[in-house]
Design a protein around this motif. Structure first.
Motif, PDB file in Angstrom:
ATOM      1  N   ASP A 138       0.845  -1.183   0.000  1.00 18.73           N
ATOM      2  CA  ASP A 138       0.000   0.000   0.000  1.00 18.73           C
ATOM      3  C   ASP A 138       0.888   1.242   0.000  1.00 18.73           C
ATOM      4  OD1 ASP A 138      -2.658  -0.788  -0.098  1.00 18.73           O
ATOM      5  OD2 ASP A 138      -2.719  -1.236   2.043  1.00 18.73           O
ATOM      6  N   ILE A 139       0.276   2.398  -0.173  1.00 19.18           N
ATOM      7  CA  ILE A 139       0.981   3.652   0.048  1.00 19.18           C
ATOM      8  C   ILE A 139       1.426   3.709   1.506  1.00 19.18           C
ATOM      9  CG2 ILE A 139       0.582   6.143   0.310  1.00 19.18           C
ATOM     10  CD1 ILE A 139      -1.060   6.054  -2.238  1.00 19.18           C
ATOM     11  N   LYS A 140       2.615   4.237   1.732  1.00 25.62           N
ATOM     12  CA  LYS A 140       3.138   4.323   3.087  1.00 25.62           C
ATOM     13  C   LYS A 140       2.450   5.455   3.851  1.00 25.62           C
ATOM     14  CE  LYS A 140       7.299   4.354   5.849  1.00 25.62           C
ATOM     15  NZ  LYS A 140       8.753   4.302   5.877  1.00 25.62           N
ATOM     16  N   ILE A 141       1.749   5.069   4.906  1.00 25.54           N
ATOM     17  CA  ILE A 141       1.062   6.038   5.770  1.00 25.54           C
ATOM     18  C   ILE A 141       1.439   5.702   7.218  1.00 25.54           C
ATOM     19  CG2 ILE A 141      -1.160   6.944   6.518  1.00 25.54           C
ATOM     20  CD1 ILE A 141      -2.350   5.991   3.855  1.00 25.54           C
ATOM     21  N   PRO A 142       1.933   6.675   8.008  1.00 17.96           N
ATOM     22  CA  PRO A 142       2.119   8.081   7.647  1.00 17.96           C
ATOM     23  C   PRO A 142       3.413   8.291   6.852  1.00 17.96           C
ATOM     24  CG  PRO A 142       2.793   7.726   9.901  1.00 17.96           C
ATOM     25  CD  PRO A 142       2.252   6.413   9.419  1.00 17.96           C
ATOM     26  N   CYS A 143       3.452   9.417   6.170  1.00 20.20           N
ATOM     27  CA  CYS A 143       4.633   9.847   5.428  1.00 20.20           C
ATOM     28  C   CYS A 143       4.545  11.370   5.316  1.00 20.20           C
ATOM     29  CB  CYS A 143       4.650   9.202   4.042  1.00 20.20           C
ATOM     30  SG  CYS A 143       6.044   9.651   3.015  1.00 20.20           S
ATOM     31  N   ASP A 144       5.513  12.061   5.865  1.00 25.83           N
ATOM     32  CA  ASP A 144       5.403  13.521   5.969  1.00 25.83           C
ATOM     33  C   ASP A 144       5.635  14.246   4.649  1.00 25.83           C
ATOM     34  OD1 ASP A 144       4.850  13.347   8.653  1.00 25.83           O
ATOM     35  OD2 ASP A 144       6.958  13.496   9.242  1.00 25.83           O
ATOM     36  N   SER A 145       6.486  13.673   3.780  1.00 19.04           N
ATOM     37  CA  SER A 145       6.805  14.359   2.523  1.00 19.04           C
ATOM     38  C   SER A 145       6.991  13.354   1.406  1.00 19.04           C
ATOM     39  CB  SER A 145       8.070  15.219   2.677  1.00 19.04           C
ATOM     40  OG  SER A 145       9.196  14.405   2.969  1.00 19.04           O
ATOM     41  N   VAL A 146       6.820  13.828   0.177  1.00 16.93           N
ATOM     42  CA  VAL A 146       7.007  13.005  -1.016  1.00 16.93           C
ATOM     43  C   VAL A 146       7.821  13.809  -2.026  1.00 16.93           C
ATOM     44  CG1 VAL A 146       4.858  11.739  -0.648  1.00 16.93           C
ATOM     45  CG2 VAL A 146       4.853  13.794  -2.074  1.00 16.93           C
ATOM     46  N   LEU A 147       8.305  13.121  -3.067  1.00 16.06           N
ATOM     47  CA  LEU A 147       9.120  13.793  -4.076  1.00 16.06           C
ATOM     48  C   LEU A 147       8.259  14.319  -5.225  1.00 16.06           C
ATOM     49  CD1 LEU A 147      12.431  11.768  -4.604  1.00 16.06           C
ATOM     50  CD2 LEU A 147      12.215  14.170  -3.986  1.00 16.06           C
ATOM     51  N   LEU A 148       8.442  15.587  -5.538  1.00 16.71           N
ATOM     52  CA  LEU A 148       7.785  16.225  -6.678  1.00 16.71           C
ATOM     53  C   LEU A 148       8.812  16.377  -7.786  1.00 16.71           C
ATOM     54  CD1 LEU A 148       5.211  17.814  -7.722  1.00 16.71           C
ATOM     55  CD2 LEU A 148       6.393  19.877  -6.914  1.00 16.71           C
ATOM     56  N   MET A 149       8.481  15.866  -8.985  1.00 21.99           N
ATOM     57  CA  MET A 149       9.425  15.886 -10.099  1.00 21.99           C
ATOM     58  C   MET A 149       8.716  16.304 -11.378  1.00 21.99           C
ATOM     59  SD  MET A 149      11.254  12.229  -9.302  1.00 21.99           S
ATOM     60  CE  MET A 149      12.755  12.607 -10.195  1.00 21.99           C
ATOM     61  N   SER A 150       9.500  16.710 -12.369  1.00 27.46           N
ATOM     62  CA  SER A 150       8.931  17.016 -13.679  1.00 27.46           C
ATOM     63  C   SER A 150       8.391  15.746 -14.320  1.00 27.46           C
ATOM     64  CB  SER A 150       9.993  17.638 -14.590  1.00 27.46           C
ATOM     65  OG  SER A 150      10.390  18.895 -14.099  1.00 27.46           O
ATOM     66  N   ASP A 151       7.339  15.889 -15.078  1.00 27.03           N
ATOM     67  CA  ASP A 151       6.767  14.773 -15.829  1.00 27.03           C
ATOM     68  C   ASP A 151       7.532  14.656 -17.142  1.00 27.03           C
ATOM     69  OD1 ASP A 151       5.282  12.964 -17.259  1.00 27.03           O
ATOM     70  OD2 ASP A 151       3.347  13.844 -16.749  1.00 27.03           O
ATOM     71  N   HIS A 152       8.400  13.665 -17.223  1.00 24.48           N
ATOM     72  CA  HIS A 152       9.276  13.557 -18.390  1.00 24.48           C
ATOM     73  C   HIS A 152       8.613  12.876 -19.585  1.00 24.48           C
ATOM     74  CE1 HIS A 152      12.487  15.359 -16.209  1.00 24.48           C
ATOM     75  NE2 HIS A 152      12.467  14.436 -15.280  1.00 24.48           N
ATOM     76  N   THR A 153       7.299  12.620 -19.478  1.00 24.49           N
ATOM     77  CA  THR A 153       6.560  12.171 -20.660  1.00 24.49           C
ATOM     78  C   THR A 153       6.033  13.363 -21.446  1.00 24.49           C
ATOM     79  OG1 THR A 153       4.415  12.034 -19.542  1.00 24.49           O
ATOM     80  CG2 THR A 153       5.841  10.089 -19.434  1.00 24.49           C
ATOM     81  N   LEU A 154       6.275  14.580 -20.946  1.00 23.59           N
ATOM     82  CA  LEU A 154       5.790  15.807 -21.581  1.00 23.59           C
ATOM     83  C   LEU A 154       6.906  16.823 -21.705  1.00 23.59           C
ATOM     84  CD1 LEU A 154       2.538  16.292 -19.456  1.00 23.59           C
ATOM     85  CD2 LEU A 154       2.623  15.416 -21.804  1.00 23.59           C
ATOM     86  N   PHE A 155       6.748  17.769 -22.631  1.00 22.44           N
ATOM     87  CA  PHE A 155       7.575  18.967 -22.630  1.00 22.44           C
ATOM     88  C   PHE A 155       6.947  19.949 -21.644  1.00 22.44           C
ATOM     89  CE2 PHE A 155       9.244  17.089 -26.399  1.00 22.44           C
ATOM     90  CZ  PHE A 155      10.510  17.644 -26.564  1.00 22.44           C
ATOM     91  N   PRO A 156       7.721  20.909 -21.149  1.00 22.05           N
ATOM     92  CA  PRO A 156       7.138  21.879 -20.210  1.00 22.05           C
ATOM     93  C   PRO A 156       5.863  22.496 -20.774  1.00 22.05           C
ATOM     94  CG  PRO A 156       9.504  22.153 -20.305  1.00 22.05           C
ATOM     95  CD  PRO A 156       9.157  21.144 -21.363  1.00 22.05           C
ATOM     96  N   GLN A 157       4.869  22.623 -19.928  1.00 22.92           N
ATOM     97  CA  GLN A 157       3.541  23.039 -20.370  1.00 22.92           C
ATOM     98  C   GLN A 157       3.544  24.380 -21.104  1.00 22.92           C
ATOM     99  OE1 GLN A 157       1.029  21.066 -20.070  1.00 22.92           O
ATOM    100  NE2 GLN A 157      -0.736  22.323 -20.593  1.00 22.92           N
ATOM    101  N   GLY A 158       4.431  25.276 -20.666  1.00 20.01           N
ATOM    102  CA  GLY A 158       4.439  26.615 -21.250  1.00 20.01           C
ATOM    103  C   GLY A 158       4.760  26.645 -22.730  1.00 20.01           C
ATOM    104  N   ILE A 159       5.460  25.613 -23.241  1.00 21.40           N
ATOM    105  CA  ILE A 159       5.795  25.597 -24.663  1.00 21.40           C
ATOM    106  C   ILE A 159       5.211  24.374 -25.358  1.00 21.40           C
ATOM    107  CG2 ILE A 159       7.906  26.958 -24.421  1.00 21.40           C
ATOM    108  CD1 ILE A 159       9.488  24.338 -24.477  1.00 21.40           C
ATOM    109  N   LEU A 160       4.247  23.741 -24.679  1.00 21.33           N
ATOM    110  CA  LEU A 160       3.661  22.538 -25.255  1.00 21.33           C
ATOM    111  C   LEU A 160       2.800  22.841 -26.469  1.00 21.33           C
ATOM    112  CD1 LEU A 160       3.177  19.507 -25.102  1.00 21.33           C
ATOM    113  CD2 LEU A 160       1.350  19.927 -23.470  1.00 21.33           C
ATOM    114  N   GLY A 161       1.991  23.930 -26.387  1.00 21.62           N
ATOM    115  CA  GLY A 161       1.142  24.296 -27.512  1.00 21.62           C
ATOM    116  C   GLY A 161       0.211  23.172 -27.902  1.00 21.62           C
TER     117      GLY A 161
END
Length: 442
Positions: A138-161
């Motif tokens: 299962d998801i580990k509970i409790p867990c105080d923090s998680v990792l936030l990363m870029s989604d490398h299946t996409l180009f940055p949204q600002g230039i995705l068009g």
């Protein structure tokens, strides 16, 4: 980022996939802070199996035990990690990034989460996870923090068009044959058959796969365009958990949960149809063009050269590194006790008499190489347009007369736990033995 994800945010995060240690969620909401991002959330095993990575810190101390502190003692920022998530981020940033090249690495950042957020996410995604993954953890509970990363299946949204993004995830595995003098005579097969191919026999015998893959990592790492193309074709024919393809962030080919055999999406016509918005070829020819695109990019970028260098830090093989491990923990070597006296004397005496700093280097290099042998390469493509002026590399696909922007990143660069060394050694023996038995039974 001074942000806390709570129960109200859970609906914006959707299931992307998972590995043995972490579950990955992609953002589907509208907050600029999270658009184009994914979360990596640690898992907890249902059956009490030890976690794949290091334990959480206790009473504000280090996440590392005394032996790990010796091992990573030259990197105080890593040692000072106060949580598993911070440790993972620091390991990628301070250890793997300098070795593989910062432009190919995204260490991510830690964000805080509430218990209610994790409980809601777990409820939301359970029906989308592979059943065997749900049964295992299962998801580990409790867990105080998680990792936030870029989604490398996409180009940055600002230039995705409006241009579609096509991304491929490849798990290359070990790209060389070991030559260590510490490989036992009965395991000499390791010098002529890749670890991936050896492991296929064990996976088949344990019914993890239904047939052995023809993929040979030596082809992918060869530097030869023809052999790289052969490797990509083999991965497409039998992807297991070594090839996945995404269109605009959604999986269109490969396994959702990894690890087990079988695809979530159909071969052939379904994949051909999914490619039509990016690969401008006649029906029936798009898959071949896609394979050529990936092979051309791997060949041109040369990105696997760096990965191979890091993998080759393991120049003792587990059969040598295990002796250094016992030196570090100051215990009698169990491996030497298994060997007859002549072999033990010949193979092991020299390793058990080296200074501690040499033992530490052998094991540290082995663990770093193990990370490089088990990571994934993400390559994201989009048809090139004059509308975009990003600083991305480009690749020309002759078969369709198209030019694509692409970006490449290494992901899943997890630190391999020091305490798992004995398990690595036992599994290595099992893999070699199973392959030899397969040869004898033919």
């Amino acid at each position: 980022m001074d942000v806390v994800l709570d129960q109200n945010d859970a609906a914006d995060w959707i299931y992307r996939g998972e590995g043995a240690a972490n579950l990955v969620l992609a953002y589907a909401g509208s907050s600029p802070a999270f658009v184009g991002k994914v979360l990596r959330i640690p898992k907890a095993w249902r059956n009490g199996k030890p976690e794949e990575s290091l334990a959480q810190c206790v009473n504000g101390g280090s996440v590392f035990g005394k032996h790990e502190q010796l091992l990573w003692g030259d990197n105080q920022e890593l040692l000072s990690s106060s949580s598993k998530e911070t440790m993972e981020q620091m390991y990628v940033e301070k250890i793997m990034s300098p070795l593989l090249g910062p432009k190919y690495i995204d260490a991510g950042m830690c964000v805080r989460v509430t218990r209610e957020f994790l409980e809601s996410v777990q409820k939301n995604v359970t029906g989308q996870r592979p059943a065997w993954r749900v049964d295992a953890a299962d998801i580990k509970i409790p867990c105080d923090s998680v990792l936030l990363m870029s989604d490398h299946t996409l180009f940055p949204q600002g230039i995705l068009g409006e241009e579609p993004c096509l991304a491929v995830e490849i798990k290359p595995k070990c790209g060389f044959l070991p030559i260590s003098r510490f490989i036992a005579e009965e395991n000499a097969i390791k010098r002529s058959v890749t670890r991936f191919q050896l492991h296929q026999a064990l996976k088949l015998s344990e019914q993890e796969i239904s047939e052995r893959s023809e993929y040979d990592p030596l082809d992918l790492f060869s530097g030869s365009k023809e052999r790289i193309c052969k490797a990509i074709k083999a991965l497409y024919t039998n992807p297991q958990n070594n090839l996945r393809v995404f269109l605009n962030g959604s999986l269109i080919f490969g396994s959702l949960g990894g690890g087990m055999c079988g695809n979530s999406f159909a071969f052939g016509e379904a994949f051909e149809d999914a490619l039509k918005c990016t690969i401008k070829a006649d029906n029936g020819l798009r898959t071949d063009s896609f394979i050529q695109l990936v092979a051309e990019t791997v060949h041109q970028a040369g990105i696997l050269d760096r990965l191979l260098e890091v993998q080759k830090l393991d120049n003792f093989d587990i059969e040598g590194a295990i002796h250094a491990y016992y030196n570090i923990i100051s215990q009698p070597c169990r491996v030497c006790r298994e060997l007859d006296e002549e072999k033990a004397s010949h193979l092991c005496t020299s390793l058990h008499s080296i200074p501690m700093n040499e033992s530490l280097k052998i094991v540290k290099d082995y663990l770093i190489a193990a990370t490089a042998k088990d990571c994934s390469l993400m390559i994201c493509f989009r048809p090139k347009s004059n509308e975009f002026s990003g600083s991305y590399n480009s690749i020309y696909l002759e078969s369709t007369n198209q030019v694509f922007d692409y970006k490449a990143y290494f992901v899943d660069l997890d630190l391999k736990p020091f305490k798992k060394m004995e398990e690595h050694y036992a599994k290595d023996k099992k893999i070699s033995s199973c392959y030899i038995q397969m040869l004898k039974s033919r």
